[in-house]
Write an enzyme that holds these catalytic residues in place. Structure first.
Site, PDB file in Angstrom:
ATOM      1  N   LYS A 146       0.818  -1.210   0.000  1.00 55.16           N
ATOM      2  CA  LYS A 146       0.000   0.000   0.000  1.00 55.16           C
ATOM      3  C   LYS A 146       0.857   1.269   0.000  1.00 55.16           C
ATOM      4  O   LYS A 146       0.557   2.241  -0.694  1.00 55.16           O
ATOM      5  CB  LYS A 146      -0.950  -0.011   1.201  1.00 55.16           C
ATOM      6  CG  LYS A 146      -1.996  -1.115   1.122  1.00 55.16           C
ATOM      7  CD  LYS A 146      -3.043  -1.009   2.215  1.00 55.16           C
ATOM      8  CE  LYS A 146      -4.014  -2.196   2.171  1.00 55.16           C
ATOM      9  NZ  LYS A 146      -4.711  -2.336   0.879  1.00 55.16           N
ATOM     10  N   GLU A 161      -9.664  -4.671  -1.262  1.00 54.32           N
ATOM     11  CA  GLU A 161      -9.334  -6.083  -1.490  1.00 54.32           C
ATOM     12  C   GLU A 161     -10.029  -6.862  -0.386  1.00 54.32           C
ATOM     13  O   GLU A 161      -9.633  -6.796   0.772  1.00 54.32           O
ATOM     14  CB  GLU A 161      -7.821  -6.286  -1.458  1.00 54.32           C
ATOM     15  CG  GLU A 161      -7.384  -7.584  -2.116  1.00 54.32           C
ATOM     16  CD  GLU A 161      -7.497  -8.777  -1.180  1.00 54.32           C
ATOM     17  OE1 GLU A 161      -8.594  -9.381  -1.133  1.00 54.32           O
ATOM     18  OE2 GLU A 161      -6.523  -9.103  -0.511  1.00 54.32           O
ATOM     19  N   CYS A 183      -6.019 -14.745   1.075  1.00 51.91           N
ATOM     20  CA  CYS A 183      -7.306 -14.346   0.492  1.00 51.91           C
ATOM     21  C   CYS A 183      -7.559 -14.990  -0.864  1.00 51.91           C
ATOM     22  O   CYS A 183      -8.713 -15.206  -1.249  1.00 51.91           O
ATOM     23  CB  CYS A 183      -7.384 -12.830   0.380  1.00 51.91           C
ATOM     24  SG  CYS A 183      -5.983 -12.094  -0.474  1.00 51.91           S
ATOM     25  N   GLU A 209      -3.993  -3.587  -6.834  1.00 51.59           N
ATOM     26  CA  GLU A 209      -2.718  -3.333  -6.182  1.00 51.59           C
ATOM     27  C   GLU A 209      -1.620  -3.937  -7.048  1.00 51.59           C
ATOM     28  O   GLU A 209      -1.838  -4.943  -7.720  1.00 51.59           O
ATOM     29  CB  GLU A 209      -2.700  -3.929  -4.774  1.00 51.59           C
ATOM     30  CG  GLU A 209      -3.686  -3.226  -3.850  1.00 51.59           C
ATOM     31  CD  GLU A 209      -3.570  -3.637  -2.403  1.00 51.59           C
ATOM     32  OE1 GLU A 209      -3.295  -2.761  -1.577  1.00 51.59           O
ATOM     33  OE2 GLU A 209      -3.766  -4.832  -2.110  1.00 51.59           O
TER      34      GLU A 209
END
EC number: 1.2.1.8
Length: 490
Positions: free
Chosen positions: A162, A252, A286, A464
């Site tokens: 990030k 996300e 994830c 991302e």
């Protein structure tokens, strides 16, 4: 390891006490020991961090592209020099095996930072000729102060994913790590400062998501929020961001991804991929391919290959180089995963292996769950519909390509998907029909810096990594220039 000193906030280049007076504890899930007490940021602390970031961002954005690039590259060098130290702390806080954190978490995070440090000089505008005396040029300018809200499964990697594009584009970032795993984000802040980042350009505010995270999403001084977490929390973040000041968002939000094994696939390869897609990081990824579709005629053979590979899983001392499977990140999360396992049994899925906690050999005090494989599953089962985020694989059978594509897409999620096949034409034909933002053919899981990642449907908004993410941390200004005499109609 002895208990660490109380952890503070990191604002304007140094540690400072929270004004809220509240604290929380972070736990080593391998044994239940308290690692540290951590101060929780309150609303006044968020205000302080925003003011600090606004000051630092002006200095940072005024630097040349090469100056910013050099500072970020220095941070990359420090990260790599301290890889082992950071990996040990990440293992203590997350429970992940050191064999994983030392080779993946910091390594891949540093790669992303290096990638964006190299892209900074490529942030360019354009020139658009309109007629002989008139043209337009564009500038890509930073958004200003942005916020990152991280998840607990990849703490330092997510902080780098990030912050790297945000800082590269000339922004300042306020980062809130998960309250479950807050420690390495604070170390990252130290490293950025040591590398020469101006004070305030990367502030870290540990705290509870429902409080600190909400204050960040509501603050009018923040231009964008990048969030990684669950769908329900993501909806709240998005609603608060819009209601407060129409902030831009990147989301996300997880998935329930399909892995499709075709009848021409090498079943050894398919089993290897399925294992990585379900049990790497103890299933706390994830993008995991937890819905494994196999042709009915291949089911028995595939199950045997999975069972043989489960035998190779090594749980135990997380610092032992041979250990490749750690505890879950927390005891509440362990209990939630166990509830899903009970639900799977109740709804008629057959347990091929696992299905309970792991005990013995020093595991009794940790948040351990055995690698679990369910078979004879159906699409309507809870374990097939909902994200579990643990070491739980569901095996489903199918008869035709058309059927498996339809069933693979029958989910609210759309983060990832993968197929295993020897037929290149089929590979691309099927992948193009799967509703997922990240797809793999005959592999699984790698997300290099150059590859944009993100989801379809409820799995997220935006991307991302990759060039497009750098651009998403900028805003375009268009300037029209008239070189001839301006003609008014009045």
């Amino acid at each position: 390891m002895s208990r660490m000193a109380e952890q503070q906030l990191y604002i304007h280049g140094g540690y400072t006490s929270a004004t809220s007076g509240r604290t929380f504890e972070t736990i080593n899930p391998a044994n239940g020991n308290v690692l540290a007490t951590v101060q929780a940021a309150g609303r006044e602390d968020v205000d302080r961090a925003v003011k600090s970031a606004q000051q630092g961002q002006k200095i940072w954005a005024a630097m040349t592209a090469m100056e910013r690039s050099r500072i970020l590259r220095r941070a990359v060098d420090i990260l790599r020099e301290r890889n082992d130290e950071l990996a040990k702390l990440e293992t203590l806080d997350t429970g992940k095996a050191y064999s994983e954190t030392s080779t993946v978490d910091i390594v891949t995070g540093a790669d992303v930072l290096e990638y964006y440090a190299g892209l900074i000089p490529a942030l360019e505008g354009s020139q658009i000729p309109l007629r002989e005396t008139l043209f337009v040029y564009t500038r890509r300018e930073p958004l200003g102060v942005v916020a990152g809200i991280g998840a607990w499964n990849y703490p330092i990697q997510i902080a780098l994913w990030k912050s790297a594009p945000a800082l590269a584009a000339g922004n300042a970032m306020i980062f809130k790590p998960s309250e479950v795993t807050p420690l390495t984000a604070l170390k990252l802040a130290e490293i950025y400062s040591e590398a020469g980042l101006p004070d305030g350009v990367f502030n870290v505010l540990p705290g509870v998501g429902a409080e600190t995270g909400q204050y960040l999403t509501e603050h009018p001084g923040i231009a964008k929020v990048s969030f990684t977490g669950g769908v329900a929390s993501g909806k709240k973040v998005m609603a608060n961001s819009a209601a407060s000041s129409l902030k831009e968002v990147t989301m996300e939000l997880g998935g329930k991804s399909p892995l499709i094994v075709f009848d021409d696939a090498d079943l050894d390869l398919a089993a290897d991929i399925a294992m990585m897609a379900n049990f790497f990081s103890s299933g706390q990824v994830c993008t995991n391919g937890t819905r494994v579709f196999v042709p009915a005629k291949c089911k028995a053979a595939f199950e045997q290959k999975i069972l043989a590979r489960v035998e190779r899983i090594r749980a135990g001392d997380v610092f032992d180089p041979q250990t490749n499977f750690g505890p879950l990140v927390s005891f509440p999360h362990r209990d939630n995963v166990l509830r899903y396992i009970v639900k799977g049994k109740e709804e008629g899925a057959r347990v091929l292996c696992g299905g309970d906690v792991l005990k013995g050999d020093g595991l009794d005090n940790g948040a351990w769950v055995a690698p679990t494989v369910f078979t004879d599953c159906s699409d309507e089962m809870t374990i097939v519909r909902e994200e579990i985020f643990g070491p739980v694989m569901s095996i489903l059978t199918y008869e035709s390509e058309e059927e498996v594509i339809r069933r693979a897409n029958d989910t609210d999620y759309g983060l990832a998907a993968g197929i295993v096949t020897a037929d290149l034409n089929r590979a691309h034909r099927v992948i193009h029909q799967l509703e997922a933002g990240i797809c793999w053919i005959n592999t699984w899981g790698e997300s290099p810096a150059e590859m944009p990642v993100g989801g379809y449907k409820h799995s997220g908004i935006g991307r991302e990594n990759g060039v497009m993410t750098l651009q998403s941390y900028t805003q375009v200004k268009s300037i029209q220039v008239e070189m001839a005499k301006f003609q008014s109609i009045f």
